[in-house]
Every structure is written in structure tokens, then in C-alpha cells.
Design an enzyme around this catalytic site. Structure first.
Site, PDB file in Angstrom:
ATOM      1  CB  SER A   9      -0.895   0.012   1.236  1.00  0.00           C
ATOM      2  OG  SER A   9      -1.378   1.324   1.437  1.00  0.00           O
ATOM      3  CG  HIS A  34      -3.832  -1.567  -1.717  1.00  0.00           C
ATOM      4  ND1 HIS A  34      -4.944  -2.314  -2.045  1.00  0.00           N
ATOM      5  CD2 HIS A  34      -4.217  -0.761  -0.692  1.00  0.00           C
ATOM      6  CE1 HIS A  34      -5.943  -1.991  -1.242  1.00  0.00           C
ATOM      7  NE2 HIS A  34      -5.534  -1.037  -0.416  1.00  0.00           N
ATOM      8  CG  ASP A  36      -5.049   2.368   0.906  1.00  0.00           C
ATOM      9  OD1 ASP A  36      -6.017   1.596   0.785  1.00  0.00           O
ATOM     10  OD2 ASP A  36      -3.928   2.000   1.297  1.00  0.00           O
ATOM     11  CG  MET A  38      -8.391   7.154   2.517  1.00  0.00           C
ATOM     12  SD  MET A  38      -7.665   7.113   4.165  1.00  0.00           S
ATOM     13  CE  MET A  38      -6.663   5.613   4.038  1.00  0.00           C
ATOM     14  CG  HIS A  67      -9.222   0.143  -0.624  1.00  0.00           C
ATOM     15  ND1 HIS A  67      -8.647  -0.092   0.609  1.00  0.00           N
ATOM     16  CD2 HIS A  67     -10.570   0.088  -0.410  1.00  0.00           C
ATOM     17  CE1 HIS A  67      -9.578  -0.268   1.526  1.00  0.00           C
ATOM     18  NE2 HIS A  67     -10.752  -0.160   0.936  1.00  0.00           N
ATOM     19  CG  MET A  69     -11.272   3.136   2.025  1.00  0.00           C
ATOM     20  SD  MET A  69      -9.742   3.105   2.964  1.00  0.00           S
ATOM     21  CE  MET A  69      -8.564   3.245   1.623  1.00  0.00           C
ATOM     22  CG  MET A 140     -11.623  -2.810   4.993  1.00  0.00           C
ATOM     23  SD  MET A 140     -10.094  -2.248   4.211  1.00  0.00           S
ATOM     24  CE  MET A 140      -9.243  -1.440   5.559  1.00  0.00           C
ATOM     25  N   GLY A 145      -9.137   3.858   6.958  1.00  0.00           N
ATOM     26  CA  GLY A 145      -8.851   5.271   7.219  1.00  0.00           C
ATOM     27  C   GLY A 145      -7.392   5.593   7.477  1.00  0.00           C
ATOM     28  CG  PHE A 146      -5.958   6.777  10.077  1.00  0.00           C
ATOM     29  CD1 PHE A 146      -5.359   8.008   9.815  1.00  0.00           C
ATOM     30  CD2 PHE A 146      -7.289   6.749  10.471  1.00  0.00           C
ATOM     31  CE1 PHE A 146      -6.074   9.184   9.952  1.00  0.00           C
ATOM     32  CE2 PHE A 146      -8.017   7.921  10.617  1.00  0.00           C
ATOM     33  CZ  PHE A 146      -7.409   9.155  10.354  1.00  0.00           C
ATOM     34  N   GLY A 147      -3.150   3.912   7.964  1.00  0.00           N
ATOM     35  CA  GLY A 147      -2.203   2.801   7.956  1.00  0.00           C
ATOM     36  C   GLY A 147      -1.660   2.573   9.364  1.00  0.00           C
ATOM     37  N   GLY A 148      -0.930   1.479   9.525  1.00  0.00           N
ATOM     38  CA  GLY A 148      -0.209   1.235  10.763  1.00  0.00           C
ATOM     39  C   GLY A 148      -1.052   0.786  11.942  1.00  0.00           C
ATOM     40  CG  ASP A 174      -6.251  -2.901   2.992  1.00  0.00           C
ATOM     41  OD1 ASP A 174      -5.170  -2.648   3.553  1.00  0.00           O
ATOM     42  OD2 ASP A 174      -6.870  -2.081   2.285  1.00  0.00           O
ATOM     43  N   GLY A 175      -4.842  -4.378   6.031  1.00  0.00           N
ATOM     44  CA  GLY A 175      -4.701  -3.739   7.337  1.00  0.00           C
ATOM     45  C   GLY A 175      -3.940  -4.603   8.322  1.00  0.00           C
ATOM     46  N   GLY A 176      -2.784  -4.130   8.739  1.00  0.00           N
ATOM     47  CA  GLY A 176      -2.011  -4.842   9.757  1.00  0.00           C
ATOM     48  C   GLY A 176      -1.412  -6.154   9.284  1.00  0.00           C
ATOM     49  N   GLY A 196       1.225  -2.208   3.956  1.00  0.00           N
ATOM     50  CA  GLY A 196       1.839  -0.880   3.853  1.00  0.00           C
ATOM     51  C   GLY A 196       3.099  -0.816   4.686  1.00  0.00           C
TER      52      GLY A 196
HETATM   53  C1  DX5 Z   1      -6.368   1.459   5.530  1.00  0.00           C
HETATM   54  C2  DX5 Z   1      -5.874   1.093   4.155  1.00  0.00           C
HETATM   55  C3  DX5 Z   1      -4.776   0.086   4.142  1.00  0.00           C
HETATM   56  C4  DX5 Z   1      -3.583   0.427   4.986  1.00  0.00           C
HETATM   57  C5  DX5 Z   1      -2.619  -0.689   5.072  1.00  0.00           C
HETATM   58  O1  DX5 Z   1      -7.500   2.268   5.405  1.00  0.00           O
HETATM   59  O2  DX5 Z   1      -6.917   0.582   3.367  1.00  0.00           O
HETATM   60  O3  DX5 Z   1      -4.403  -0.223   2.816  1.00  0.00           O
HETATM   61  O4  DX5 Z   1      -2.963   1.573   4.536  1.00  0.00           O
HETATM   62  O5  DX5 Z   1      -1.553  -0.259   5.834  1.00  0.00           O
HETATM   63  P1  DX5 Z   1      -0.848  -1.166   6.931  1.00  0.00           P
HETATM   64  O6  DX5 Z   1      -0.299  -2.342   6.218  1.00  0.00           O
HETATM   65  O7  DX5 Z   1       0.193  -0.260   7.471  1.00  0.00           O
HETATM   66  O8  DX5 Z   1      -1.898  -1.546   7.947  1.00  0.00           O
HETATM   67 ZN    ZN Z   2      -6.462  -0.291   1.314  1.00  0.00          ZN
END
Ligand code: DX5
Ligand code: ZN
Length: 232
Positions: A9, A34, A36, A38, A67, A69, A140, A145-148, A174-176, A196
Site C-alpha cells: 500500500s 495498492h 488507498d 480517501m 481501493h 474509501m 478489511m 482510514g489509516f495505515g499502521g 487489508d490492514g495490519g 503498507g
Molecule cells: C487502511 C488502508 C490500508 C492500509 C494498510 O484504510 O486501506 O491499505 O494503509 O496499511 P498497513 O499495512 O500499514 O496496515
Molecule cells: Zn487499502
């Protein structure tokens, strides 16, 4: 059934150096990019729009997995298709705001893979009316909304539930996702892994992608063979 695909991502990349970041992860062996998107409505955060996707397309050789959002994918889908998206996913939580089946058909008719995503708290049954027109379900594993953020293992049963509903397309998570979580995701039946922080934050990105792929392939294989708790 579907190959393991690693999809970094770009949310976790250095946006001041996007071309070099894209070249770096493509050289490192990723399968998809990927993206993102938003809008500050569907999620509180804002990222980028079709102009930036179009610029990414000019630097990229791997397919773009966009993606959305966003609250109104009907308004913007064509702009993201024109910008060069190869996979285009929107959220089932906005499906009541327009004709989602028609939008999925439209994305497919434009030669793009059509995806539907769902938030961690959205029941998988909400996807049922649309699955016949879906190429990809993006599960998801954090709130969009946010990475990490921390991976939510509670979403894992959704993957098998989708198969039980007869869905035969690609399933992305997707996510974590990272070295600690990819095995359980793959063992659940996921084949596309969005990562990401785990890719862009790695000192050696090629080694990280290789490792993620190996762990995912091993867990998928164990699963296909009927092994319990694949990935160990
Ligand atoms: C969250 C995004 C993800 C996210 C993944 O809203 O859709 O793609 O950025 O990031 P990590 O891998 O850091 O959770
Ligand atoms: Zn995503």
C-alpha cells in the site's frame, strides 16, 4: 486456487519521492500496487485522487489495485478507470446510495476487475446480493482510514464464509498484514495481501516481500491439503 499476490500500500510510502518508491517495490518483487483513496467523508482522512493515480500509472509497470474509501463511487469510478486502475474496489457500506450491481458491471465492462470491500464490523452476508458481479472481495482487517493499525483476527472467519456463500473470486485482506499475521490470513483462505508498513518500513524490501510470499504460500498449501492451522 488463486495465486498469492503481495500488494504494497503506497499509503506508507514517501510521497515526496513517489517514482523512486514505486520503482523500489517493483524491483523488490511486488505483484500489485495498492492505492488507498480517501475522501474525508466515508473515512475521516484524505489522501489523493485520480490525478495522482494517473501519475502513478505513468511510473508503474505492475497493475494498480485502487481501493476507494469514498462515499460516492458512482461519481468518481470513471475518473479512476480513466487514470489507469486495473482493479477497482468500493465499499459495500455505501451500496445503498446507488445501484451497486450496475456499478460493478460497469467496472467490468471497462475491462477492470471489480471489487467490493467491507469494514471489520460489517457482516459478510451484506455482500451476498452482489457477489455474482464481483471479481475481488477486500476484507478489511482494520477500520478503514489509516495505515499502521493492529490486525483484527476476528475478521478471519469472513474468508471461509465467503467461500461457503459460493464466492470463487480473489480474496484480499487489508490492514495490519505483516510477518506476524500473514500466515493466519493465508490459512483462512486469503490470496491477496495488502501491506503498507510491513513493506515500506522494511530495511530490505525485497527480503520482506520474499518472506511474506513464502509464509503465505506455505500456509495456503497446508490449507489446500486440508492441514489444520496451516502456516506453521
Ligand atoms: C487502511 C488502508 C490500508 C492500509 C494498510 O484504510 O486501506 O491499505 O494503509 O496499511 P498497513 O499495512 O500499514 O496496515
Ligand atoms: Zn487499502
Amino acid at each position: 486456487m488463486h495465486p498469492v499476490r503481495i500488494a504494497p500500500s503506497l499509503l506508507a510510502s514517501d510521497f515526496s519521492n513517489l517514482r523512486a518508491e514505486i520503482e523500489s517495490i517493483e524491483r523488490a518483487g511486488c505483484d500489485l500496487l495498492h492505492l488507498d483513496v480517501m475522501d474525508g467523508h466515508f473515512v475521516p482522512n484524505l489522501t489523493f485522487g485520480p490525478l495522482v493515480v494517473e501519475a502513478i500509472k505513468r511510473c508503474a509497470s505492475k497493475p494498480l489495485d485502487t481501493h476507494l474509501m469514498i462515499a460516492d463511487p458512482w461519481k468518481y469510478a470513471d475518473a479512476f478507470l480513466d487514470a489507469g486502475s486495473d482493479w477497482l474496489t468500493f465499499h459495500v457500506e455505501v451500496a445503498g446510495r446507488g445501484d451497486a450491481l450496475e456499478l460493478l458491471r460497469h467496472i467490468r465492462a471497462r475491462g477492470c476487475k471489480a471489487g467490493l470491500s467491507l469494514q471489520p464490523d460489517t457482516p459478510v452476508e451484506r455482500l451476498q446480493p452482489f457477489l455474482a458481479e464481483v471479481d475481488l472481495v477486500l476484507v478489511m482487517s482494520v477500520v478503514a482510514g489509516f495505515g499502521g493499525q493492529k490486525f483484527r483476527a476476528g475478521v478471519l472467519p469472513k474468508v471461509q464464509a465467503l467461500r461457503d456463500m459460493g464466492f470463487a473470486g480473489e480474496i484480499s485482506m487489508d490492514g495490519g498484514i505483516g510477518p506476524e499475521t500473514i500466515a493466519e490470513s493465508a490459512a483462512a483462505g486469503t490470496n491477496v495481501f495488502v501491506a503498507g508498513t510491513a513493506v515500506f518500513g522494511a530495511e530490505d524490501r525485497a527480503a520482506r516481500i520474499d518472506h511474506l510470499r513464502q509464509v503465505a504460500e506455505k500456509a495456503s498449501l497446508a490449507r489446500d491439503r486440508g492441514g489444520k492451522g496451516g502456516g506453521r
